[in-house]
Design an enzyme around this catalytic site. Structure first.
Site, mmCIF file in Angstrom:
data_model
loop_
_atom_site.group_PDB
_atom_site.id
_atom_site.type_symbol
_atom_site.label_atom_id
_atom_site.label_comp_id
_atom_site.label_asym_id
_atom_site.label_seq_id
_atom_site.Cartn_x
_atom_site.Cartn_y
_atom_site.Cartn_z
ATOM 1 N N LYS A 122 -13.617 -4.941 13.235
ATOM 2 C CA LYS A 122 -13.198 -4.780 11.837
ATOM 3 C C LYS A 122 -14.438 -4.956 10.963
ATOM 4 O O LYS A 122 -15.041 -6.035 10.967
ATOM 5 C CB LYS A 122 -12.130 -5.815 11.487
ATOM 6 C CG LYS A 122 -11.498 -5.586 10.120
ATOM 7 C CD LYS A 122 -10.240 -6.429 9.971
ATOM 8 C CE LYS A 122 -9.666 -6.331 8.571
ATOM 9 N NZ LYS A 122 -8.448 -7.139 8.425
ATOM 10 N N ASP A 269 2.075 -0.564 6.692
ATOM 11 C CA ASP A 269 0.884 -0.373 7.533
ATOM 12 C C ASP A 269 0.371 -1.704 8.063
ATOM 13 O O ASP A 269 -0.518 -1.734 8.912
ATOM 14 C CB ASP A 269 -0.227 0.349 6.751
ATOM 15 C CG ASP A 269 -0.525 -0.317 5.416
ATOM 16 O OD1 ASP A 269 0.420 -0.542 4.647
ATOM 17 O OD2 ASP A 269 -1.696 -0.635 5.151
HETATM 18 P P1 AMP Z 1 -5.168 -3.495 3.883
HETATM 19 O O1 AMP Z 1 -4.177 -3.620 2.782
HETATM 20 O O2 AMP Z 1 -6.362 -4.392 3.784
HETATM 21 O O3 AMP Z 1 -4.514 -3.606 5.220
HETATM 22 O O4 AMP Z 1 -5.817 -2.034 3.779
HETATM 23 C C1 AMP Z 1 -5.112 -0.874 3.414
HETATM 24 C C2 AMP Z 1 -5.901 0.334 3.825
HETATM 25 O O5 AMP Z 1 -7.203 0.318 3.229
HETATM 26 C C3 AMP Z 1 -6.135 0.494 5.315
HETATM 27 O O6 AMP Z 1 -6.090 1.854 5.606
HETATM 28 C C4 AMP Z 1 -7.521 -0.074 5.484
HETATM 29 O O7 AMP Z 1 -8.156 0.422 6.632
HETATM 30 C C5 AMP Z 1 -8.208 0.403 4.221
HETATM 31 N N1 AMP Z 1 -9.357 -0.414 3.844
HETATM 32 C C6 AMP Z 1 -9.331 -1.679 3.358
HETATM 33 N N2 AMP Z 1 -10.587 -2.121 3.096
HETATM 34 C C7 AMP Z 1 -11.427 -1.116 3.424
HETATM 35 C C8 AMP Z 1 -12.841 -0.937 3.379
HETATM 36 N N3 AMP Z 1 -13.662 -1.892 2.938
HETATM 37 N N4 AMP Z 1 -13.327 0.241 3.809
HETATM 38 C C9 AMP Z 1 -12.522 1.211 4.243
HETATM 39 N N5 AMP Z 1 -11.198 1.134 4.296
HETATM 40 C C10 AMP Z 1 -10.638 -0.021 3.896
HETATM 41 MG MG MG Z 2 -4.060 -3.192 6.844
#
Ligand code: AMP
Ligand code: MG
Length: 520
Positions: A122, A269
């Site tokens: 990650k 998700d």
């Molecule tokens: P989360 O709510 O953190 O689970 O993220 C929601 C979406 O945003 C998922 O598709 C993650 O992979 C993407 N995401 C979150 N932070 C980043 C980042 N720094 N770079 C790329 N994608 C991100």
């Molecule tokens: Mg996520």
């Protein structure tokens, strides 16, 4: 470093034909092959000995340069093809379309001792699913995920695990509170592991795109590899699959309520198809027992994912999963019935769980009211959840007068328990004592059971922040101290008693302690 590599996911499921990390919509594919971004000067900060053993590695293996290079994305294991998974999701109640692994890269799958592990970095750089973000992770959020996922495992909660935590040597720009104050922070990578990282959103994306073909391939794959006891794919098997996902998700959220864990971002998700706690972002632990609390400042207005709403939110997410599975089942009635059962089962399992927290194992008509009354009064008085339930095991059947004294250390303000509240507490304790007398277990037996159910040590929000503050200064010893402490959350660990303490006042409104955002 010898690993027994498996390759099921990317052998059995359709891949995106394009091989690059450029942002795009990916259709009719479950994943895209990607290359982790190189890191300039990685440093390994910690490894989980238990997780190393789980995949057949020793502590010595983890000291080698190969381990460091593989688990920071600088070296690809021979015969492996790293990939990012495609999924969608409902974010805060709204369908958000394609999301996917924007900064998670699956390295490989490993089989050891009849268990399969997918290993995922990650923070290893951009993927086709990164949208406008950088694919990176900062040290503070990596420490939080690393420590909390292992702590949850030792608390007996279904969860993804963590293998290693490393600095990348690169700087990452973040606006922590989304208030126009971006600053550079240290970049880090956690290698996390789970039997599978499939989420509700992994299935939703194909249903949303009316791609029944890929949906069926993915469901069949999931049943074959993770729910094989359900039998060959068929309409009945699909229904039983949904039933088991509902069951596992219910078990998971009951655990969260038991220990006072608030996930913070229960989007579809972020719900694992295996019922694992996944994606440790702006999570938090209840300090004052409060059904309305959420650590996530991004959710302050709506408080959709507050502690008291978590079970209902799991139910809501399951409803979305049912919609996603409908095209291959084409019969709503059995899905609806499973969703209905969830609600009734929740009530009964929740009551059993709360009774166990109170050390009540026999049946009594008044138990539901006793629990309910406690929940109300706990919220009227700012009471530390962990300290309250842990101390409650010290109450004996015949110390009627002293019950309140035994737990008084859990109150944040001693003056809170004066006057009206005092009489309410005394009344509750009177009823509790009377109820305890109906239990056939002795005080000692009950205490042992309660102490195996109510943890003494959890990753309090301020503790994680202390670890982070030290790590930012280049001192990593506290990572090890807290990691060791949380390996035995139900044991007394007398020498570590200082961590069995209420949140200090400085942490009440501090960013990172009571206020967290999705910025990570
Ligand atoms: P989360 O709510 O953190 O689970 O993220 C929601 C979406 O945003 C998922 O598709 C993650 O992979 C993407 N995401 C979150 N932070 C980043 C980042 N720094 N770079 C790329 N994608 C991100
Ligand atoms: Mg996520």
């Amino acid at each position: 470093m010898i690993l027994n590599l498996q390759d099921k996911f990317n052998k059995e499921l359709p891949a995106d034909p394009n091989r690059n990390n450029i942002n795009r919509q990916v259709t009719e594919s479950c994943y895209s092959y990607v290359t982790p971004t190189n890191t300039s000067s990685p440093v390994l900060l910690h490894t989980s000995t238990e997780m190393l053993n789980e995949i057949g590695l020793s502590v010595e293996d983890a000291k080698g340069s190969s381990f460091l290079n593989v688990f920071t994305g600088n070296e690809i294991l021979p015969d492996t093809n790293p990939y990012a998974m495609c999924y969608g999701g409902h974010q805060f109640g709204n369908w958000a379309g394609q999301l996917g692994d924007g900064r998670a890269i699956n390295l490989c799958e490993i089989e050891h001792n009849n268990k399969n592990w997918a290993l995922q970095l990650k923070g290893a750089g951009r993927t086709p699913y990164s949208r406008s973000a950088d694919g990176l992770a900062v040290l503070r959020s990596s420490i939080r995920e690393y420590l909390c996922s292992e702590a949850m495992y030792h608390l007996g909660v279904p969860t993804t695990r963590a293998l290693s935590l490393a600095l990348t040597g690169n700087e990452v720009l973040r606006d922590v509170m989304y208030n126009g104050n971006p600053a550079y922070e240290k970049g880090a990578i956690v290698c996390r592991s789970a039997e599978s990282f499939l989420r509700f959103g992994s299935f939703q994306i194909f249903a949303a795109r009316q791609d029944k073909k890929t949906l069926k391939i993915l469901v069949d794959y999931t049943i074959k590899n993770h729910f094989s006891h359900l039998g060959e794919p068929s309409k009945d098997t699909y229904i039983n699959f949904f039933k088991e996902v509902a069951q596992r998700s219910l078990e998971m959220v009951i655990h969260w309520q038991r220990i006072g864990f608030v996930h913070g971002v229960m989007n579809t998700d972020n719900l694992s198809i295996l019922g694992l706690t996944i994606d440790y972002g702006p999570y938090g632990w209840l300090e004052g027992y409060d059904h309305g609390w959420t650590p996530n400042t991004t959710d302050r207005g709506q408080k959709r994912y507050r502690y008291g709403s978590q079970p209902e939110m799991v139910h809501w997410n399951l409803f979305q999963l049912a919609n996603a599975l409908y095209p291959i089942i084409e019969d709503a009635a059995p899905l609806e019935s499973i969703l209905k059962t969830f609600a009734t089962q929740f009530r009964s399992k929740y009551l059993t769980m709360m009774k166990s927290k109170l050390g009540l194992f026999e049946e009594n008509e008044g138990d539901s009211k006793l629990v309910h009354d406690l929940e109300s009064i706990l919220q009227e008085t700012e009471t530390d959840m962990t300290i309250f339930f842990r101390s409650l095991s010290g109450v004996t059947k015949d110390d009627k007068e002293k019950g309140l004294n035994k737990i008084s250390n859990a109150f944040y303000e001693a003056s809170d328990v004066q006057n009206t509240l005092k009489s309410k507490w005394e009344k509750w304790f009177m009823e509790y004592h009377n109820r305890l007398k109906q239990e056939s277990f002795t005080d000692t037996q009950r205490q042992t059971k309660m102490n195996a159910f109510n943890p003494k040590y959890v990753l309090r929000n301020y503790m994680a922040q202390l670890v982070i503050d030290e790590a930012d200064k280049g001192n990593y010893e506290l990572i090890e101290e807290i990691y060791q402490l949380l390996k035995k959350p139900y044991e007394e660990q007398v020498e570590k008693e200082k961590w069995f303490a209420k949140r200090p006042e400085w942490a009440r409104h501090k960013v990172g302690c009571s206020m967290l955002s999705c910025s990570s």
